[in-house]
Scaffold this motif. Structure first.
Motif, mmCIF file in Angstrom:
data_model
loop_
_atom_site.group_PDB
_atom_site.id
_atom_site.type_symbol
_atom_site.label_atom_id
_atom_site.label_comp_id
_atom_site.label_asym_id
_atom_site.label_seq_id
_atom_site.Cartn_x
_atom_site.Cartn_y
_atom_site.Cartn_z
ATOM 1 N N GLY A 202 36.734 17.060 29.999
ATOM 2 C CA GLY A 202 38.128 17.277 30.352
ATOM 3 C C GLY A 202 38.395 18.681 30.852
ATOM 4 O O GLY A 202 37.495 19.501 30.987
ATOM 5 N N GLY A 203 39.689 18.913 31.155
ATOM 6 C CA GLY A 203 40.115 20.249 31.531
ATOM 7 C C GLY A 203 40.120 20.486 33.027
ATOM 8 O O GLY A 203 40.587 21.513 33.500
ATOM 9 N N ALA A 204 39.589 19.536 33.784
ATOM 10 C CA ALA A 204 39.591 19.638 35.240
ATOM 11 C C ALA A 204 39.386 18.229 35.764
ATOM 12 O O ALA A 204 39.183 17.301 34.986
ATOM 13 C CB ALA A 204 38.481 20.567 35.728
ATOM 14 N N ALA A 205 39.450 18.063 37.058
ATOM 15 C CA ALA A 205 39.325 16.723 37.617
ATOM 16 C C ALA A 205 38.103 16.584 38.502
ATOM 17 O O ALA A 205 38.173 16.033 39.574
ATOM 18 C CB ALA A 205 40.573 16.344 38.391
ATOM 19 N N ALA A 206 37.000 17.085 38.029
ATOM 20 C CA ALA A 206 35.783 16.993 38.825
ATOM 21 C C ALA A 206 34.885 15.893 38.282
ATOM 22 O O ALA A 206 35.017 15.495 37.135
ATOM 23 C CB ALA A 206 35.047 18.326 38.775
ATOM 24 N N ARG A 207 33.974 15.416 39.128
ATOM 25 C CA ARG A 207 33.005 14.432 38.647
ATOM 26 C C ARG A 207 31.960 15.141 37.802
ATOM 27 O O ARG A 207 31.369 16.132 38.252
ATOM 28 C CB ARG A 207 32.313 13.749 39.834
ATOM 29 N N PRO A 208 31.696 14.648 36.607
ATOM 30 C CA PRO A 208 30.722 15.323 35.747
ATOM 31 C C PRO A 208 29.297 14.811 35.947
ATOM 32 O O PRO A 208 29.079 13.740 36.500
ATOM 33 C CB PRO A 208 31.215 14.965 34.344
ATOM 34 N N PHE A 209 28.342 15.608 35.491
ATOM 35 C CA PHE A 209 26.970 15.132 35.334
ATOM 36 C C PHE A 209 26.889 14.365 34.024
ATOM 37 O O PHE A 209 27.560 14.725 33.055
ATOM 38 C CB PHE A 209 26.001 16.314 35.259
ATOM 39 N N THR A 210 26.053 13.354 33.978
ATOM 40 C CA THR A 210 25.865 12.649 32.714
ATOM 41 C C THR A 210 24.455 12.883 32.208
ATOM 42 O O THR A 210 23.527 13.126 32.984
ATOM 43 C CB THR A 210 26.066 11.135 32.880
ATOM 44 N N THR A 211 24.323 12.812 30.889
ATOM 45 C CA THR A 211 23.007 12.935 30.283
ATOM 46 C C THR A 211 23.013 12.096 29.012
ATOM 47 O O THR A 211 24.028 11.535 28.621
ATOM 48 C CB THR A 211 22.657 14.408 29.996
ATOM 49 N N HIS A 212 21.874 11.990 28.389
ATOM 50 C CA HIS A 212 21.756 11.104 27.228
ATOM 51 C C HIS A 212 21.179 11.877 26.049
ATOM 52 O O HIS A 212 20.214 12.621 26.207
ATOM 53 C CB HIS A 212 20.848 9.922 27.561
#
Length: 484
Positions: A202-212
Motif C-alpha cells: 500500500g501507500g502508492a498505486a504502483a504495480r508491485p513485485f511478488t515473491t513467495h
RNA sequence: GGGUCGGUAGCUCAACGGUAGAGCAGUGGCCUUUUAAGCCAUUGGUUCAGGGUUCGAAUCCCUGCCGGCCUACCA
C-alpha cells in the motif's frame, strides 16, 4: 608457457603470476600498511622542509611510464591519484626486475619519501614496494576510459576505476544521504526500518513485485511505499520518524525510473503540509551548503537552477488554467476537455476519468516547464487518497508537490487521520479488489493518529538534480538491466 | 509494448559491396624526472548470432539477442 599468443592478455598475466609463484612469491597472500591516502600523502609535502617526509600508500596502478632503469607510475586509491618514481638504483636490481612484471591494473603498496618532479608533481620516491593483487584482466584504455553505456552499468567497477566523474557522483550521493540523516537527526527525528516484504503493498498505486515466503507458504509483495508503516508509528507515538530505503515498483524503465529506487519518507506529528514546505526547503538548502557548496546548479542541458531564497508557490488549478488558456477549464465537460487537449496536441486516452484528463495536461504541459523550484499546491483530491481535504474547497487537498528541473522531487501532505474518510477513499480506490485495502492500517487509524505533515522524496532524482546527471542510471551504481 | 539508432581487437574508434585497419593496452628492444612520455619492431578478429541476396557482405535484406534515445504503461 605453452601459450605464446602475446595478445591474450589474460594468458600473459596468468603466466606472470605463475612465474612469481614458482619463484616463491604469491601476490594474493600479501598485505600492506596504508598509512596515508594519496590525498593525505600529498598534503604532507613541504617545500621548505629539510627532510622529505616519508609516506606509505597503496592502490591500483593506472599508468606506467617506463624509462628503462627508472619508471613513473600512477596509482588510484579511495581519495584519488598519486605518482610514484621507481628507480632501479633506489630499490635494487632484483626488486626492479620484480617490479617490471607489474602491469596496469595491479594493486600495489609502496613507501618512500616525497619529492617534487621537474614539472612540479608531488611524487613518492619508492624505497620498497609490494604487489598486493595481480590483475589478470586489463583495464579499459587510459585516455577515453570506459565509454560504452552497457559496460559502464554492467561493469561499474571498471567505470569507477576509469571515470573520475562516476567516482565523484558516487561520493556525492553518499554525502547527500549522510547529510539528510544529519539534518533530520538534528531535528529530533528517529530513523526506523519497516517491512520490505508486505502482504498488502500500500501507500502508492504502483504495480508491485511478488515473491513467495517458503516458511509461511504464502506470497508477499515487495513494498512500493514506506507510508503505511510509518503512519502506524505516528499512531504509536513516534512523533518524528523517517525511513530512508528502497522501494520496488514493477513498471517501466526510463531515464527517470528504475524498478528499485531509494526514497525517504518522513512524518512529523503536529505539523502539516505548510510545515513540510519549510522543512524540505531547509533540507535541500542544507544539502546545497554542505555537499554542493552552491545554491545555483546547472542541469545537464546547461540551464541554471537557483535553489536559494524563497521558492515559488502556485495552485494546481492556476497552472492548469494558465496552460490551457481557459479560465473555465474546471467547469467544462470531459468532452470539452478532450477537445482542448487535442488542440494543445496532447494525446489522451478518451476512456480515462475526468480528473485524469486534467492530470495529463499537468504532466505534459505544466510539470516539464517547472524548472525552478516550485511548490504546486491544492491538488485534485482524487490524486492523493491519503491527504486531508481542504476546508475551504473540498475538491482539493492540503498537499504540495515540489517540482524542480521539470520533475516531481517531493510530494508532501497534511496527512489524513480521519479513519472514516480514509476507509472510504481506500475502498473507492481499491474498487473490486478489496484485498488491496490494508485493514490493519485502518484499524491503527481508528486508535487515533495525531495530525501530521508527511513528505516523500526520491533520492535518485534528488541526486540527478544536485549532480547535474541526465539519467537515473548515472546515480544508481548497479541499475536494473536485463541479465546477460 | 511501439518507434528509432547502434553492436568491428581487451578498450576507444576507422573501413560502408572489392585483401578488416589505427591509437591505447600487450610482447621484444632502446631510454634513470615522465605527464595521453618518446623511438624501433611486433602479436592480436567466428566484424553480436543465425539465415538470405551477390562472383564477392563488417557493409544490402530478414529474424533473433543485447543496449542507447524517444514514446507508451505508470496515484
Amino acid at each position: 608457457m605453452e601459450n605464446t599468443n602475446t595478445s591474450d592478455l589474460f594468458a600473459v598475466r596468468s603466466a606472470k603470476l605463475q612465474a612469481m609463484r614458482q619463484a616463491g612469491f604469491d601476490p594474493f597472500s600479501q598485505n600492506w600498511e596504508q598509512k596515508q591516502t594519496s590525498l593525505e600523502a600529498k598534503a604532507l609535502f613541504d617545500d621548505t622542509a629539510e627532510e622529505e617526509p616519508g609516506v606509505s600508500v597503496a592502490g591500483r596502478i593506472l599508468v606506467f611510464r617506463d624509462m628503462g632503469k627508472a619508471c613513473f607510475i600512477k596509482i588510484l586509491d579511495r581519495a584519488g591519484e598519486i605518482q610514484a618514481y621507481v628507480k632501479r638504483d633506489e630499490i635494487g636490481e632484483s626488486a626492479y626486475e620484480a617490479f617490471k612484471q607489474y602491469d596496469i591494473g595491479d594493486i600495489i603498496g609502496f613507501e618512500g619519501p616525497l619529492f617534487k618532479t621537474k614539472t612540479g608533481e608531488i611524487t613518492v620516491r619508492v624505497k620498497t614496494m609490494c604487489l598486493l593483487s595481480k590483475a589478470l584482466r586489463p583495464l579499459p584504455e587510459k585516455w577515453h576510459g570506459l565509454v560504452d553505456n552497457e559496460a559502464i552499468y554492467r561493469q561499474r567497477y571498471l567505470d569507477l576505476i576509469c571515470n573520475a566523474e562516476s567516482r565523484k557522483r558516487m561520493f556525492l550521493r553518499s554525502q547527500i544521504i549522510r547529510e539528510i540523516r544529519q539534518f533530520l537527526w538534528n531535528r529530533d527525528f528517529i530513523e526506523v526500518e519497516t517491512p520490505m516484504l508486505q502482504s498488502v503493498a500500500g501507500g502508492a498505486a504502483a504495480r508491485p513485485f511478488t515473491t513467495h515466503m517458503n516458511a509461511l507458504d504464502c506470497d508477499f509483495y515487495l513494498r512500493i511505499s514506506l507510508e503505511l508503516y510509518l503512519k502506524r508509528l505516528l499512531v504509536a507515538g513516534v512523533d518524528r520518524v523517517f525511513e530512508l530505503g528502497r522501494n520496488f515498483r514493477n513498471e517501466g524503465l526510463s531515464r527517470r525510473h528504475n524498478p528499485e529506487f531509494t526514497m525517504i519518507e518522513l512524518y512529523q506529528a503536529y505539523s502539516d503540509f505548510r510545515g513540510m514546505m519549510r522543512l524540505i526547503r531547509d533540507l535541500i538548502q542544507h544539502l546545497c551548503k554542505t555537499v554542493i557548496g552552491a545554491t545555483q546548479i546547472k542541469n545537464y542541458e546547461g540551464v541554471t537552477i537557483d535553489l536559494g531564497g524563497e521558492w515559488r508557490e502556485v495552485r494546481y488549478k492556476d497552472l492548469i488554467i494558465e496552460a490551457t488558456q481557459d479560465p473555465q477549464w474546471f467547469s467544462r465537460t470531459k468532452a470539452e476537455k478532450l477537445q482542448k487537449c487535442a488542440e494543445l496536441g496532447i494525446e489522451v486516452n478518451p476512456d480515462i476519468e475526468d480528473f485524469e484528463v486534467t492530470k495529463n495536461v499537468y504532466e505534459k504541459c505544466v510539470e516539464p516547464n517547472l524548472i525552478q523550484p516550485t511548490f504546486v499546491t491544492h491538488i485534485q483530491k482524487e490524486l492523493c487518497p491519503l491527504a486531508k481535504i481542504n476546508k475551504a474547497d473540498n475538491s482539493v487537498i492540503d498537499v504540495f508537490e515540489l517540482c524542480i528541473n521539470g520533475q516531481e522531487i517531493a510530494p508532501a501532505y497534511s496527512e489524513q487521520n480521519d479513519p472514516f474518510i480514509q476507509r472510504t477513499m481506500f475502498e473507492a480506490q481499491a474498487g473490486e479488489d478489496q484485498q488491496a485495502v490494508d485493514q490493519d492500517f485502518l484499524k491503527a487509524l481508528e486508535h487515533g493518529m495525531p495530525p501530521a505533515g508527511g513528505l516523500g522524496m526520491g533520492i535518485d532524482r534528488l541526486v540527478i538534480l544536485l549532480t547535474g546527471a541526465s539519467n537515473i542510471r548515472d546515480t544508481i551504481l548497479f541499475p536494473s538491466l536485463r541479465p546477460e
